[in-house]
Design a protein around this motif. Structure first.
Motif, PDB file in Angstrom:
ATOM      1  N   LEU A 127      -0.903   0.392  12.191  1.00 22.01           N
ATOM      2  CA  LEU A 127      -0.107  -0.314  11.180  1.00 22.01           C
ATOM      3  C   LEU A 127       1.143  -0.950  11.781  1.00 22.01           C
ATOM      4  CD1 LEU A 127      -0.364   2.274   8.255  1.00 22.01           C
ATOM      5  CD2 LEU A 127      -1.549   0.084   8.442  1.00 22.01           C
ATOM      6  N   ALA A 155      -2.545   6.249  13.322  1.00 18.84           N
ATOM      7  CA  ALA A 155      -2.417   5.451  12.101  1.00 18.84           C
ATOM      8  C   ALA A 155      -1.175   4.564  12.159  1.00 18.84           C
ATOM      9  CB  ALA A 155      -2.349   6.375  10.885  1.00 18.84           C
ATOM     10  N   ASP A 156      -0.078   5.110  12.670  1.00 17.57           N
ATOM     11  CA  ASP A 156       1.156   4.335  12.774  1.00 17.57           C
ATOM     12  C   ASP A 156       0.986   3.170  13.742  1.00 17.57           C
ATOM     13  OD1 ASP A 156       4.130   4.225  12.117  1.00 17.57           O
ATOM     14  OD2 ASP A 156       4.197   4.299  14.312  1.00 17.57           O
ATOM     15  N   LEU A 164      -1.538  10.857  12.964  1.00 12.11           N
ATOM     16  CA  LEU A 164      -0.486  10.028  12.377  1.00 12.11           C
ATOM     17  C   LEU A 164       0.017   8.983  13.367  1.00 12.11           C
ATOM     18  CD1 LEU A 164       1.598  12.640  10.330  1.00 12.11           C
ATOM     19  CD2 LEU A 164      -0.127  11.027   9.510  1.00 12.11           C
ATOM     20  N   LYS A 201       0.835  -1.196   0.000  1.00  9.23           N
ATOM     21  CA  LYS A 201       0.000   0.000   0.000  1.00  9.23           C
ATOM     22  C   LYS A 201       0.875   1.253   0.000  1.00  9.23           C
ATOM     23  CE  LYS A 201      -3.774  -2.448   0.403  1.00  9.23           C
ATOM     24  NZ  LYS A 201      -4.733  -2.569  -0.718  1.00  9.23           N
ATOM     25  N   LEU A 202       0.657   2.100  -0.977  1.00 13.62           N
ATOM     26  CA  LEU A 202       1.374   3.368  -1.049  1.00 13.62           C
ATOM     27  C   LEU A 202       0.527   4.437  -0.360  1.00 13.62           C
ATOM     28  CD1 LEU A 202       3.310   4.853  -4.025  1.00 13.62           C
ATOM     29  CD2 LEU A 202       1.596   6.252  -2.873  1.00 13.62           C
ATOM     30  N   VAL A 203       1.126   5.118   0.609  1.00 13.83           N
ATOM     31  CA  VAL A 203       0.396   6.098   1.420  1.00 13.83           C
ATOM     32  C   VAL A 203       0.868   7.509   1.092  1.00 13.83           C
ATOM     33  CG1 VAL A 203      -0.101   6.901   3.759  1.00 13.83           C
ATOM     34  CG2 VAL A 203       0.068   4.446   3.286  1.00 13.83           C
ATOM     35  N   ILE A 204      -0.089   8.388   0.827  1.00 15.09           N
ATOM     36  CA  ILE A 204       0.190   9.815   0.641  1.00 15.09           C
ATOM     37  C   ILE A 204      -0.506  10.564   1.771  1.00 15.09           C
ATOM     38  CG2 ILE A 204      -0.155  11.834  -0.826  1.00 15.09           C
ATOM     39  CD1 ILE A 204       0.012  10.021  -3.238  1.00 15.09           C
ATOM     40  N   ILE A 205       0.259  11.330   2.525  1.00 15.39           N
ATOM     41  CA  ILE A 205      -0.265  12.058   3.681  1.00 15.39           C
ATOM     42  C   ILE A 205      -0.446  13.527   3.316  1.00 15.39           C
ATOM     43  CG2 ILE A 205       0.176  12.744   6.069  1.00 15.39           C
ATOM     44  CD1 ILE A 205       1.952  10.219   6.289  1.00 15.39           C
ATOM     45  N   LEU A 241       3.741   2.969   9.293  1.00 15.92           N
ATOM     46  CA  LEU A 241       3.146   4.045   8.495  1.00 15.92           C
ATOM     47  C   LEU A 241       4.167   4.698   7.576  1.00 15.92           C
ATOM     48  CD1 LEU A 241       0.850   5.977   7.753  1.00 15.92           C
ATOM     49  CD2 LEU A 241       1.520   7.399   9.710  1.00 15.92           C
ATOM     50  N   HIS A 283       5.395   2.929   4.468  1.00 17.91           N
ATOM     51  CA  HIS A 283       4.524   2.954   3.288  1.00 17.91           C
ATOM     52  C   HIS A 283       4.306   4.367   2.757  1.00 17.91           C
ATOM     53  CE1 HIS A 283       3.201  -1.301   3.361  1.00 17.91           C
ATOM     54  NE2 HIS A 283       3.423  -1.197   4.659  1.00 17.91           N
ATOM     55  N   ALA A 284       4.693   5.374   3.537  1.00 17.78           N
ATOM     56  CA  ALA A 284       4.473   6.760   3.115  1.00 17.78           C
ATOM     57  C   ALA A 284       5.396   7.111   1.953  1.00 17.78           C
ATOM     58  CB  ALA A 284       4.704   7.707   4.282  1.00 17.78           C
TER      59      ALA A 284
END
Length: 245
Positions: free
Chosen positions: A130, A126-127, A123, A102-106, A134, A137-138
């Motif tokens: 995960l 979320a971290d 964050l 999963k590619l994550v854009i914040i 996090l 994947h960011a």
């Protein structure tokens, strides 16, 4: 109140010449701002050399002798390489799990200290969900104002925790740090320095800059966060590269 006291004092001294005196003061201040640059000192990015001749950013000159299509293709290829590197980093795990990474854009919204705290807590949540992955994947962290400060702070804490096991980014101490007062030093700088001639200076490397409200803000932020964000780009050179982008 100070303005009223000043007007009263001048009126008591010059009587009927008060309007003329204020007109002369207004024109002098306006001229100092617009032409002399005595009062209106531009803000600078610390670390850059402003003593050199400024570059003319006229698009006709910048792109006049360049092959724009080639530049666009080069930029496109470079971005694909970055994405490929990100995918390769997760290749082993993808093979084991049989799932695409999963590619994550914040994207952090602005809003001062409140946004900084909200972003940081979000964050962290979320971290935690995960299992601390996090930032693994960011791919991109973007946003504005306070939200970006909160995102930068938690990103740096997570980065440092990879190297120092004594740092616990989930500690409430760090949330308290990012929520500390920043406004008073900035307002004080505006009232005592920015409205008048900026005479205080400081040295960064080989360059000398004028202190302003930006300097006060950064200084107070570094004090609040115990210098966690007091970093230069060179501190993230390849030899100091973090585990994640």
């Amino acid at each position: 109140t100070m303005a009223l006291m000043l007007v009263s004092a001048i009126f008591s001294w010059v009587k009927g010449w008060t309007i003329t005196i204020f007109l002369v003061i207004f024109l002098t201040v306006n001229y100092s701002y617009s032409d002399l640059g005595i009062i209106n000192v531009p803000n600078h990015a610390y670390g850059l050399d402003y003593t050199t001749e400024p570059t003319d950013y006229d698009p006709r000159k910048v792109y006049g002798n360049m092959d724009v299509d080639s530049l666009m293709q080069e930029d496109f290829s470079h971005m694909l390489e970055i994405l490929d590197n990100w995918r390769k980093k997760h290749a082993t795990k993808a093979v084991i799990t049989g799932k695409k990474p999963k590619l994550v854009i914040i994207n952090a919204s602005g809003g001062g200290s409140r946004a900084a705290m909200w972003t940081m807590n979000s964050l962290l949540a979320a971290d935690s969900a995960l299992n601390g992955d996090l930032m693994e994947h960011a791919f991109l962290v973007t946003g504005s104002s306070g939200g970006m400060i909160g995102a930068a702070y938690i990103r740096e804490l997570l980065y440092q925790s990879k190297r120092d096991s004594t740092i616990n980014p989930y500690s409430e101490v760090y949330c308290d740090n990012i929520g500390k007062d920043l406004l008073n030093p900035v307002i004080f700088s505006i009232a005592t320095n920015d409205f008048f001639i900026r005479y205080q200076k400081f040295q960064e490397g080989e360059n000398i800059y004028t202190k302003d409200r930006g300097y006060s803000f950064e200084k107070q932020l570094n004090e609040n966060t115990h210098q966690t964000l007091s970093k230069r780009l060179i501190d993230y050179a390849p030899s100091f590269a973090p585990k994640y982008p």
